[in-house]
Design a protein around this motif. Structure first.
Motif, short mmCIF file in Angstrom:
data_model
loop_
_atom_site.label_atom_id
_atom_site.label_comp_id
_atom_site.label_asym_id
_atom_site.label_seq_id
_atom_site.Cartn_x
_atom_site.Cartn_y
_atom_site.Cartn_z
N LYS A 51 0.84 -1.20 0.00
CA LYS A 51 0.00 0.00 0.00
C LYS A 51 0.87 1.26 0.00
N LEU A 52 1.96 1.22 0.75
CA LEU A 52 2.88 2.37 0.76
C LEU A 52 3.49 2.60 -0.62
N GLU A 53 3.83 1.52 -1.31
CA GLU A 53 4.48 1.63 -2.61
C GLU A 53 3.52 2.07 -3.71
N ASN A 54 2.25 1.78 -3.57
CA ASN A 54 1.25 2.13 -4.60
C ASN A 54 0.72 3.53 -4.36
N ASN A 61 1.19 0.88 -12.52
CA ASN A 61 1.15 0.86 -11.06
C ASN A 61 -0.23 1.22 -10.55
N SER A 62 -0.75 0.41 -9.63
CA SER A 62 -2.04 0.74 -9.02
C SER A 62 -1.83 1.80 -7.93
N LEU A 63 -2.92 2.40 -7.53
CA LEU A 63 -2.90 3.46 -6.51
C LEU A 63 -3.70 2.99 -5.30
N SER A 64 -3.11 3.14 -4.13
CA SER A 64 -3.80 2.86 -2.87
C SER A 64 -3.90 4.15 -2.08
N LEU A 65 -5.09 4.44 -1.61
CA LEU A 65 -5.33 5.69 -0.87
C LEU A 65 -5.99 5.40 0.48
N ALA A 66 -5.52 6.11 1.50
CA ALA A 66 -6.12 6.03 2.83
C ALA A 66 -7.30 6.98 2.90
N VAL A 67 -8.37 6.52 3.51
CA VAL A 67 -9.53 7.37 3.79
C VAL A 67 -9.47 7.68 5.28
N VAL A 68 -9.28 8.97 5.60
CA VAL A 68 -9.02 9.37 6.98
C VAL A 68 -10.18 10.21 7.50
N SER A 69 -10.68 9.82 8.67
CA SER A 69 -11.69 10.59 9.38
C SER A 69 -11.05 11.04 10.68
N GLY A 70 -10.92 12.35 10.86
CA GLY A 70 -10.20 12.87 12.03
C GLY A 70 -8.73 12.51 11.88
N THR A 71 -8.25 11.63 12.77
CA THR A 71 -6.85 11.18 12.67
C THR A 71 -6.75 9.69 12.38
N LYS A 72 -7.89 9.03 12.14
CA LYS A 72 -7.92 7.57 12.00
C LYS A 72 -8.20 7.17 10.54
#
Length: 174
Positions: A51-54, A61-72
């Protein structure tokens, strides 16, 4: 790619996200319809490293994105180009705690808009386990149409499963 929605920050993953992401992917219920098995303490670093590399979407290359609510981190969005010209497939996974609050709809619809407007993709599709009713409802809420239902076409976790394909074009947003 980093962007904000009304309630969420959507961004590439960073090292500090490991525990939140492990919490999502170590849950039996969350992983039931995913292609991969749930994460373990033994493989979490290796899985998270992917996930870090994408972190950039390219043809290779695929893309991985974090969905963040507040700090989580409450979710994970994935995008990759298919073999068809200007066509991407999307995937998404959210924590059980985020369920029922509209976060997935907010995040995925924002991603779809970005893909059409900034990446100029022609078509977006999602392939899912037919038993995953929540994922089907999400696709329909964001304007995707059910295009195919394949009977027992995928061997997953020791059993044949049906799969469903959803798709949309930029003109579907109007």
């Amino acid at each position: 790619m980093e962007f904000k929605t009304e309630r969420l920050l959507i961004r590439p993953f960073n090292d500090d996200d490991l525990q939140d992401v492990f919490h999502i992917y170590s849950n039996d219920t969350t992983c039931k319809y995913l292609l991969n098995d749930k994460w373990t303490h033994e493989n979490k670093q290796k899985e998270f490293q992917r996930k870090l590399e994408n972190n950039v979407l390219t043809k290779e290359n695929s893309l991985s994105l974090a969905v963040v609510s507040g700090t989580k981190v409450i979710g994970d969005l994935a995008v990759w180009y298919t073999e068809m010209k200007d066509t991407v497939e999307i995937g998404y996974t959210f924590s059980q705690e985020a369920s029922g609050k509209g976060f997935a709809t907010e995040a995925v619809s924002s991603l779809v808009n970005k893909l059409f407007s900034e990446f100029k993709v022609h078509r977006i599709q999602a392939n899912l386990d037919a038993r995953n009713k929540a994922s089907q409802r999400l696709c329909e809420r964001i304007g995707m149409r059910k295009e195919a239902h394949f009977m027992q076409d995928y061997w997953s976790k020791g059993e044949w499963t049906d799969s469903i394909v959803y798709g949309m074009l930029s003109s579907d947003l109007n």
